[in-house]
Design a protein around this motif. Structure first.
Motif, PDB file in Angstrom:
ATOM      1  N   ASP A  71       0.811  -1.219   0.000  1.00 33.32           N
ATOM      2  CA  ASP A  71       0.000   0.000   0.000  1.00 33.32           C
ATOM      3  C   ASP A  71       0.844   1.270   0.000  1.00 33.32           C
ATOM      4  N   GLY A  72       2.152   1.126   0.187  1.00 30.26           N
ATOM      5  CA  GLY A  72       3.044   2.286   0.175  1.00 30.26           C
ATOM      6  C   GLY A  72       2.984   3.140   1.422  1.00 30.26           C
ATOM      7  N   GLU A  73       2.499   2.585   2.545  1.00 31.94           N
ATOM      8  CA  GLU A  73       2.380   3.384   3.770  1.00 31.94           C
ATOM      9  C   GLU A  73       3.722   3.874   4.293  1.00 31.94           C
ATOM     10  N   LEU A  74       4.795   3.120   4.050  1.00 28.34           N
ATOM     11  CA  LEU A  74       6.117   3.529   4.517  1.00 28.34           C
ATOM     12  C   LEU A  74       6.807   4.470   3.537  1.00 28.34           C
ATOM     13  N   GLY A  75       6.163   4.732   2.412  1.00 27.30           N
ATOM     14  CA  GLY A  75       6.811   5.513   1.377  1.00 27.30           C
ATOM     15  C   GLY A  75       7.758   4.627   0.589  1.00 27.30           C
ATOM     16  N   ASP A  76       8.815   5.220   0.047  1.00 25.06           N
ATOM     17  CA  ASP A  76       9.824   4.449  -0.683  1.00 25.06           C
ATOM     18  C   ASP A  76      10.702   3.708   0.313  1.00 25.06           C
ATOM     19  N   VAL A  77      10.942   2.434   0.071  1.00 29.01           N
ATOM     20  CA  VAL A  77      11.790   1.645   0.961  1.00 29.01           C
ATOM     21  C   VAL A  77      13.243   1.999   0.703  1.00 29.01           C
ATOM     22  N   LEU A  78      13.980   2.258   1.797  1.00 28.94           N
ATOM     23  CA  LEU A  78      15.378   2.677   1.711  1.00 28.94           C
ATOM     24  C   LEU A  78      16.355   1.589   2.139  1.00 28.94           C
ATOM     25  N   GLY A  79      15.897   0.636   2.950  1.00 27.88           N
ATOM     26  CA  GLY A  79      16.786  -0.415   3.410  1.00 27.88           C
ATOM     27  C   GLY A  79      16.122  -1.227   4.505  1.00 27.88           C
ATOM     28  N   ALA A  80      16.866  -2.223   4.997  1.00 30.76           N
ATOM     29  CA  ALA A  80      16.291  -3.116   6.010  1.00 30.76           C
ATOM     30  C   ALA A  80      17.388  -3.764   6.839  1.00 30.76           C
ATOM     31  N   TYR A  81      16.962  -4.317   7.962  1.00 34.28           N
ATOM     32  CA  TYR A  81      17.853  -5.033   8.887  1.00 34.28           C
ATOM     33  C   TYR A  81      17.100  -6.241   9.427  1.00 34.28           C
ATOM     34  N   ALA A  82      17.812  -7.341   9.657  1.00 37.00           N
ATOM     35  CA  ALA A  82      17.195  -8.526  10.240  1.00 37.00           C
ATOM     36  C   ALA A  82      18.192  -9.247  11.117  1.00 37.00           C
ATOM     37  N   SER A  83      17.693  -9.895  12.165  1.00 40.33           N
ATOM     38  CA  SER A  83      18.586 -10.662  13.032  1.00 40.33           C
ATOM     39  C   SER A  83      17.885 -11.888  13.586  1.00 40.33           C
ATOM     40  N   VAL A  84      18.668 -12.937  13.750  1.00 45.16           N
ATOM     41  CA  VAL A  84      18.252 -14.142  14.450  1.00 45.16           C
ATOM     42  C   VAL A  84      19.381 -14.458  15.430  1.00 45.16           C
ATOM     43  N   VAL A  85      19.173 -14.109  16.685  1.00 44.01           N
ATOM     44  CA  VAL A  85      20.200 -14.295  17.707  1.00 44.01           C
ATOM     45  C   VAL A  85      19.610 -15.156  18.805  1.00 44.01           C
ATOM     46  N   TRP A  86      19.974 -16.411  18.792  1.00 43.07           N
ATOM     47  CA  TRP A  86      19.420 -17.398  19.702  1.00 43.07           C
ATOM     48  C   TRP A  86      20.538 -18.107  20.462  1.00 43.07           C
ATOM     49  N   THR A  87      20.151 -19.096  21.234  1.00 44.54           N
ATOM     50  CA  THR A  87      21.121 -19.909  21.961  1.00 44.54           C
ATOM     51  C   THR A  87      20.958 -21.372  21.584  1.00 44.54           C
ATOM     52  N   ARG A  88      22.051 -22.085  21.601  1.00 46.68           N
ATOM     53  CA  ARG A  88      22.059 -23.534  21.463  1.00 46.68           C
ATOM     54  C   ARG A  88      23.081 -24.100  22.463  1.00 46.68           C
ATOM     55  N   THR A  89      22.976 -25.368  22.717  1.00 47.90           N
ATOM     56  CA  THR A  89      23.925 -26.046  23.593  1.00 47.90           C
ATOM     57  C   THR A  89      24.504 -27.246  22.862  1.00 47.90           C
ATOM     58  N   PRO A  90      25.639 -27.764  23.296  1.00 46.08           N
ATOM     59  CA  PRO A  90      26.160 -28.981  22.674  1.00 46.08           C
ATOM     60  C   PRO A  90      25.146 -30.115  22.675  1.00 46.08           C
ATOM     61  N   ASP A  91      24.307 -30.179  23.709  1.00 47.60           N
ATOM     62  CA  ASP A  91      23.318 -31.253  23.799  1.00 47.60           C
ATOM     63  C   ASP A  91      22.349 -31.224  22.610  1.00 47.60           C
ATOM     64  N   TYR A  92      22.029 -30.037  22.119  1.00 44.51           N
ATOM     65  CA  TYR A  92      21.114 -29.914  20.994  1.00 44.51           C
ATOM     66  C   TYR A  92      21.641 -30.688  19.788  1.00 44.51           C
ATOM     67  N   TYR A  93      22.936 -30.563  19.533  1.00 44.15           N
ATOM     68  CA  TYR A  93      23.537 -31.245  18.394  1.00 44.15           C
ATOM     69  C   TYR A  93      23.826 -32.708  18.692  1.00 44.15           C
ATOM     70  N   GLN A  94      24.214 -33.006  19.912  1.00 41.71           N
ATOM     71  CA  GLN A  94      24.520 -34.392  20.255  1.00 41.71           C
ATOM     72  C   GLN A  94      23.273 -35.265  20.259  1.00 41.71           C
ATOM     73  N   ALA A  95      22.121 -34.672  20.585  1.00 46.21           N
ATOM     74  CA  ALA A  95      20.871 -35.434  20.577  1.00 46.21           C
ATOM     75  C   ALA A  95      20.479 -35.837  19.160  1.00 46.21           C
ATOM     76  N   LYS A  96      20.745 -34.977  18.174  1.00 51.09           N
ATOM     77  CA  LYS A  96      20.436 -35.249  16.764  1.00 51.09           C
ATOM     78  C   LYS A  96      21.666 -34.839  15.938  1.00 51.09           C
ATOM     79  N   PRO A  97      22.667 -35.723  15.842  1.00 47.87           N
ATOM     80  CA  PRO A  97      23.937 -35.339  15.196  1.00 47.87           C
ATOM     81  C   PRO A  97      23.798 -34.812  13.778  1.00 47.87           C
ATOM     82  N   TRP A  98      22.734 -35.207  13.041  1.00 50.44           N
ATOM     83  CA  TRP A  98      22.574 -34.735  11.663  1.00 50.44           C
ATOM     84  C   TRP A  98      22.506 -33.217  11.590  1.00 50.44           C
TER      85      TRP A  98
END
Length: 344
Positions: free
Chosen positions: A142-169
């Motif tokens: 709908d153009g409510e933001l006007g012309d788009v100039l740029g963007a930013y995104a992030s996925v910053v989470w936590t994992r532990t060794p157990d997460y990978y050891q439980a499902k090695p794939w």
């Protein structure tokens, strides 16, 4: 949209994410007629979730015994391709978990097969059904933001060794096809390109900063994507930051900057306009036994897919629509490890 009366489903692959498919099928009143898993532990888990449903040791055994309207493929990444190809060849409709495949070569095989079958294919990029994503897509159109100039995104989470050891794939290139980018951040990359267009250029690097003694794949990445623009010469850029090294899960963030304001997705949609106006939209909340960061929209996608089985047009999130985000992350791998096959 409601599901057609008499619609039946089966589930192939009964690991963690299958739980939200079991829940959605039950909530929508779809008849579950079979479950299958090559892993005896997975099959036993499925029988606990659906004790009255037939269980099979492979998708081929399932197909030989029952003919569901839709098969939900929720296996590890490297098992997606052959199962989905077999189902499509048999004329069976498929809902497949992301990613499309663990390699680009395999993904192209699914795209090709989906173009030469009467069966329908949907890929679980379910975050497009989030309230915030749907609303922001409309704001941009709908153009409510006007012309788009740029963007930013992030996925910053936590994992532990157990997460990978439980499902090695999860930590192996051959099986997962990558780490953070393909397993955790793919939904965010998909939304970036859905909002702004598939990038015309990618510049990025991946790294294993914390779990190098446990996994082969990356746990962190940064990237800059250039998206097409009719206003900004050379295109607009989005910046992506991702890591699994944090102490806690941060909300997934997407910010889009326009000439009239800023839109932020972070636990809902928040619009801030330069004229002082503000709008906030809460995210959909659905009780689930699954992980909170999976989002709340699997059920919406599953309902939509089952409800469109009689449509003439392909499902709107099929194999071709799942390719851009896979190309984005594989290009980051190619730039980080140019002398290996990790980008294929």
């Amino acid at each position: 949209m409601s599901t057609p009366a008499g619609t039946t489903a089966a589930i192939v692959g009964c690991g963690d994410v299958s739980l939200v498919h079991f829940e959605a099928i039950r909530a929508l009143g779809i008849e579950l007629v079979g479950v299958a898993d090559v892993d005896p532990a997975g099959l036993a888990r499925a029988r606990q979730l659906a004790p009255d449903v037939l269980g099979f040791e492979s998708h081929k055994e399932l197909l030989a015994a029952v003919r569901p309207d839709v098969v939900h493929v929720t296996t590890p990444h490297d098992q997606h391709t052959q199962i989905t190809l077999d189902l499509l060849a048999a004329g069976v409709n498929v809902i497949q978990e992301k990613p499309l495949a663990n390699t680009l070569t395999a993904a192209h095989c699914i795209v090709e097969a989906s173009q030469h079958t009467s069966a329908r294919l949907g890929i679980c990029l379910q975050n497009r059904y989030n309230n915030s994503a749907q609303a922001l897509k409309q704001v941009l159109e709908d153009g409510e933001l006007g012309d788009v100039l740029g963007a930013y995104a992030s996925v910053v989470w936590t994992r532990t060794p157990d997460y990978y050891q439980a499902k090695p794939w999860r930590g192996r290139w051959q099986n997962a096809g990558g780490g953070l980018l393909i397993n955790q951040a793919l939904h965010t990359l998909d939304l970036l390109q859905w909002f702004l267009g598939e990038p015309t250029a990618v510049s990025g690097r991946a790294a294993t900063l914390k779990y190098g003694d446990v996994i082969e794949v990356e746990d962190s990445a940064t990237a800059m994507f250039t998206h097409p623009s009719t206003v900004v010469e050379g295109g607009i850029t989005s910046t992506f930051v991702g890591s699994l090294t944090n102490t806690v899960h941060r909300p997934v963030e997407i910010e889009i900057y326009g000439t009239k304001g800023t839109a932020t997705i972070a636990d809902g949609l928040h619009l801030r306009f330069d004229d002082g106006r503000a709008k906030d939209l809460a995210e959909r909340v659905v009780p689930s036994g699954g992980r909170s960061y999976w989002g709340m929209s699997h059920q919406a996608l599953i309902e939509d897919f089952h409800g469109r089985l009689g449509d003439d047009e392909p499902f709107w999130i099929g194999a071709e629509q799942a390719m851009p985000s896979l190309r984005m992350l594989k290009e980051i791998y190619a730039q980080t490890w140019p002398d290996t096959s990790r980008h294929q």
